[in-house]
Each structure stands twice: as structure tokens, then as C-alpha cells.
Design a protein around this motif. Structure first.
Motif, mmCIF file in Angstrom:
data_model
loop_
_atom_site.group_PDB
_atom_site.id
_atom_site.type_symbol
_atom_site.label_atom_id
_atom_site.label_comp_id
_atom_site.label_asym_id
_atom_site.label_seq_id
_atom_site.Cartn_x
_atom_site.Cartn_y
_atom_site.Cartn_z
ATOM 1 N N THR A 4 0.854 -1.186 0.000
ATOM 2 C CA THR A 4 0.000 0.000 0.000
ATOM 3 C C THR A 4 0.886 1.231 0.000
ATOM 4 N N PRO A 5 0.677 2.172 -0.910
ATOM 5 C CA PRO A 5 1.551 3.356 -0.945
ATOM 6 C C PRO A 5 1.550 4.095 0.392
ATOM 7 N N LEU A 6 2.660 4.731 0.707
ATOM 8 C CA LEU A 6 2.770 5.471 1.959
ATOM 9 C C LEU A 6 2.183 6.878 1.847
ATOM 10 N N HIS A 46 7.943 5.520 -2.065
ATOM 11 C CA HIS A 46 8.134 4.488 -3.084
ATOM 12 C C HIS A 46 9.539 3.902 -2.998
ATOM 13 N N ALA A 47 10.545 4.787 -2.908
ATOM 14 C CA ALA A 47 11.930 4.323 -2.845
ATOM 15 C C ALA A 47 12.177 3.501 -1.579
ATOM 16 N N CYS A 48 11.637 3.952 -0.447
ATOM 17 C CA CYS A 48 11.849 3.220 0.811
ATOM 18 C C CYS A 48 11.218 1.830 0.751
ATOM 19 N N GLN A 49 10.048 1.731 0.135
ATOM 20 C CA GLN A 49 9.429 0.409 0.011
ATOM 21 C C GLN A 49 10.271 -0.518 -0.866
ATOM 22 N N ILE A 50 10.838 0.031 -1.944
ATOM 23 C CA ILE A 50 11.712 -0.770 -2.815
ATOM 24 C C ILE A 50 12.957 -1.216 -2.047
ATOM 25 N N HIS A 51 13.576 -0.291 -1.330
ATOM 26 C CA HIS A 51 14.777 -0.632 -0.562
ATOM 27 C C HIS A 51 14.462 -1.654 0.527
ATOM 28 N N ASP A 127 22.466 -0.633 4.565
ATOM 29 C CA ASP A 127 21.811 0.677 4.622
ATOM 30 C C ASP A 127 21.403 1.141 3.228
ATOM 31 N N ALA A 128 20.347 1.941 3.160
ATOM 32 C CA ALA A 128 19.929 2.563 1.905
ATOM 33 C C ALA A 128 20.004 4.072 2.065
ATOM 34 N N PHE A 129 20.621 4.743 1.095
ATOM 35 C CA PHE A 129 20.702 6.203 1.112
ATOM 36 C C PHE A 129 19.558 6.783 0.298
ATOM 37 N N LEU A 130 18.841 7.750 0.865
ATOM 38 C CA LEU A 130 17.713 8.396 0.180
ATOM 39 C C LEU A 130 18.124 9.803 -0.207
ATOM 40 N N HIS A 131 18.371 10.005 -1.510
ATOM 41 C CA HIS A 131 18.724 11.336 -2.002
ATOM 42 C C HIS A 131 17.465 12.209 -2.003
ATOM 43 N N ALA A 140 9.602 8.321 -10.195
ATOM 44 C CA ALA A 140 8.492 7.396 -10.479
ATOM 45 C C ALA A 140 7.384 7.556 -9.450
ATOM 46 N N GLY A 141 7.763 7.763 -8.185
ATOM 47 C CA GLY A 141 6.760 7.958 -7.148
ATOM 48 C C GLY A 141 6.043 9.288 -7.275
ATOM 49 N N HIS A 142 6.796 10.351 -7.567
ATOM 50 C CA HIS A 142 6.177 11.670 -7.718
ATOM 51 C C HIS A 142 5.197 11.701 -8.887
ATOM 52 N N ALA A 143 5.463 10.901 -9.909
ATOM 53 C CA ALA A 143 4.599 10.883 -11.099
ATOM 54 C C ALA A 143 3.169 10.484 -10.768
ATOM 55 N N SER A 144 2.985 9.802 -9.650
ATOM 56 C CA SER A 144 1.641 9.324 -9.297
ATOM 57 C C SER A 144 0.647 10.458 -9.094
ATOM 58 N N MET A 145 1.125 11.657 -8.756
ATOM 59 C CA MET A 145 0.167 12.755 -8.560
ATOM 60 C C MET A 145 -0.511 13.124 -9.879
ATOM 61 N N VAL A 146 0.226 12.989 -10.981
ATOM 62 C CA VAL A 146 -0.376 13.274 -12.285
ATOM 63 C C VAL A 146 -1.389 12.194 -12.643
ATOM 64 N N ASP A 147 -1.082 10.952 -12.312
ATOM 65 C CA ASP A 147 -2.045 9.871 -12.541
ATOM 66 C C ASP A 147 -3.378 10.184 -11.868
ATOM 67 N N GLU A 148 -3.323 10.712 -10.655
ATOM 68 C CA GLU A 148 -4.548 11.020 -9.908
ATOM 69 C C GLU A 148 -5.342 12.141 -10.572
ATOM 70 N N VAL A 149 -4.642 13.173 -11.043
ATOM 71 C CA VAL A 149 -5.334 14.274 -11.728
ATOM 72 C C VAL A 149 -5.986 13.760 -13.011
ATOM 73 N N ALA A 150 -5.261 12.925 -13.750
ATOM 74 C CA ALA A 150 -5.800 12.381 -14.996
ATOM 75 C C ALA A 150 -7.030 11.527 -14.732
ATOM 76 N N ARG A 151 -6.988 10.719 -13.673
ATOM 77 C CA ARG A 151 -8.151 9.886 -13.333
ATOM 78 C C ARG A 151 -9.359 10.732 -12.972
#
Length: 308
Positions: A4-6, A46-51, A127-131, A140-151
Motif C-alpha cells: 500500500t503506498p505510503l 516508493h523508494a523506501c518500500q523498494i529498498h 543501509d539505503a541512502f535516500l537522495h 516514479a513515485g512523484h509521477a503518481s500525482m499526475v495519474d490522480e489528476v488524470a483519473r
């Protein structure tokens, strides 16, 4: 582990107050209402879930602002320890918010660069570094906001957003591309004194600013990420600069109009609506990304206004 997305699906509002000020339809993607206070949780979550899937046992960040807050929040939700190294310039309020999310906070160095060097030196094999902004997982995670507007069925004539390191622009451009909006212009707003994208577009390549002189600290990347610059070469992107005073005024007006406090980095883009900036003139239906601001306070904004 749950996939589930954070982040939350943030509200999409048509703003009567900003529409009247800008004299055109203004839509707001309310990323300021994300749990850690900004859009950053989309990409960083998204990145933290992948890591985490890859076996990370600790998350390390070097941001005392919105990115660090998002890492700390993600770590707490995923039950993975977080270490955040922040420079000495980080406010007590920001440090307090990070600790409220159970992050281990280390204060080091006079600048983000020094804090970042220490953070990188702490990394172990698990450890995972988060830039804060320069990572394809974030985009890729930020792109989801556009998906929501389009929907929601809203297709704007232009999208207005603030630019710091370029992570938001890179993610929004990616989302626009996959939703068939590649010809819809992005109006990229920076404050004078933190305009690394503007400098790159003028130079034809990414360049480092000599210094950050704007109070909009979240826009304070001396060099915009290469991916953000590449998008300016591949699709319509217009660079607009506003003053610190305009950004601060927009923060106060937005608080009155929508009862939400955002930081000057976000106020910079909202200033285009409040001032009916000429960059909006060709467009009738404009989407603003209200990116937020985890550490903003009314007192700090008013203190900055006295100095601006």
C-alpha cells in the motif's frame, strides 16, 4: 511487507480565490496535506518500500527539510530505523519534527554538502541512502500525482510547480508523459537567488550557482539535477522567477484562502496566481502543484517578511 503506498491520494480542488486573482480557472493538487507535510513522501515512500524489499535494515538521509521528514515518516511506518544528518543551519523545529518520527538526528557541518558527506560515510552494506531529489525511484513515485489528476478527468492547459533540485519537475514530467500530456507546458518557478534550473536553461547545461541567497531554503540546490534539465530539452518548460517577498506574500494569502500553511518554496509558484503573472496569460485552465512544507511556521514567515 504491505505494498500500500505510503502517500495519500491528495485532494484536487478548484480554487475560487486563486481563480479570481489569476482571472482563469486554477486547480490545486494539495500535496501539502500529505502526512509528512509535502509531496516528497510520494517518491521517497516508493523508494523506501523498494529498498525495504531489497533487504535494507536502515535508511540514511541528509535533509533537515521535507525529504528528511518523508524518510523519517516512511521508516517509522515500515519499522526500519532512520538516521538523518542535518547541517547546523537546520532549525530546532525541523530537528524536533524529525525526532517525533523516531529518527536519529545528527547535526554536522555548516552546509548541506558537509552533512551529506557525513551521511554517505555512515552507509553500511545493509543501509539505503535516500537522495532528496536525484533518484529515478523518487521521480516514479512523484509521477503518481499526475495519474490522480488524470483519473479525475482534469486536463490542464499548463502545470505550475516550484523547482529546487528538480525532483518534482522530473516526476511530474514523467507522469505527464505517461498520461499523454507531453505537449502541456510546465511553468517552472524559482525564487531569485535559488534559480539553478533557470541558470541551466540559460547556459544550455547544468551549472552550479555560486551561492543560495533566497530565503526559500527548499529551493536551495546549487545545481539542478540532470534529469530536470533534460526534460527542458524534450518538452515545453518555461522558467519563471519571483522574489522572496512575492513568495512570502503568497504563503500568507494562501493561509487565509485555504487554511493551509505552506513554505516559501511552495509560495513561489502560488505567487503566479496571486499576481496574475504574465506567464499564465495563454492558458485558461491551470494546475498548480501545492508542494507543501513540513517545517513552515507563521512566525518564521512573518520574520522573513520583515527582512525581505
Amino acid at each position: 511487507m504491505s505494498q500500500t503506498p505510503l502517500h495519500l491520494e491528495s485532494p484536487l480542488l478548484e480554487s475560487r480565490a486563486l481563480s479570481l486573482a489569476a482571472q482563469r480557472a486554477v486547480w490545486l493538487k494539495m500535496e501539502a496535506l500529505q502526512p509528512p507535510g509535502s509531496f516528497k513522501i510520494r517518491g521517497i515512500g516508493h523508494a523506501c518500500q523498494i529498498h525495504a524489499q531489497r533487504g535494507a535494515k536502515r535508511f540514511v538521509s541528509s535533509s533537515g527539510g521535507n525529504a528528511g521528514m518523508a524518510v523519517a515518516y516512511a521508516g517509522r511506518v515500515l519499522d526500519i530505523p532512520v538516521t538523518v544528518v542535518v547541517p547546523q543551519t537546520t532549525t530546532a523545529r525541523a530537528q524536533e519534527l524529525l525526532r517525533l518520527e523516531d529518527a536519529d538526528v545528527i547535526v554536522h557541518g555548516a552546509s548541506w554538502q558537509e552533512a551529506n558527506e557525513l551521511a554517505l560515510s555512515l552507509l553500511g552494506p545493509d543501509d539505503a541512502f535516500l537522495h532528496p531529489f536525484d533518484d529515478p525511484l523518487l521521480w516514479a513515485g512523484h509521477a503518481s500525482m499526475v495519474d490522480e489528476v488524470a483519473r479525475a478527468g482534469v486536463v490542464p492547459d499548463a502545470v505550475v510547480l516550484s523547482v529546487g533540485g528538480g525532483g518534482l519537475l522530473s516526476g511530474v514530467a514523467e507522469g505527464m508523459a505517461r498520461n499523454g500530456w507531453s505537449n502541456v507546458p510546465i511553468i517552472a518557478v524559482e525564487t531569485t537567488g535559488a534559480a539553478s534550473l533557470h541558470a541551466a536553461m540559460q547556459a544550455g547545461q547544468t551549472v552550479a550557482l555560486d551561492a543560495i541567497t533566497s530565503i526559500a531554503g527548499s529551493l536551495g540546490a546549487k545545481r539542478v539535477c540532470e534529469q530536470a534539465f533534460q526534460w527542458t530539452q524534450q518538452r515545453p518548460v518555461q522558467s519563471v522567477l519571483v522574489s522572496d517577498a512575492s513568495a512570502l506574500d503568497a504563503c500568507e494569502r494562501f493561509l487565509t484562502d485555504h487554511r493551509v500553511l505552506v513554505e516559501p518554496a511552495c509560495g513561489a509558484s502560488l505567487a503566479l496566481a496571486y499576481e496574475a503573472n504574465a506567464a499564465l496569460a495563454p492558458y485558461r485552465n491551470v494546475l498548480f502543484i501545492v508542494c507543501g512544507g513540513a517545517t513552515a511556521t507563521v512566525a518564521q514567515i512573518r520574520q522573513w517578511r520583515q527582512a525581505a
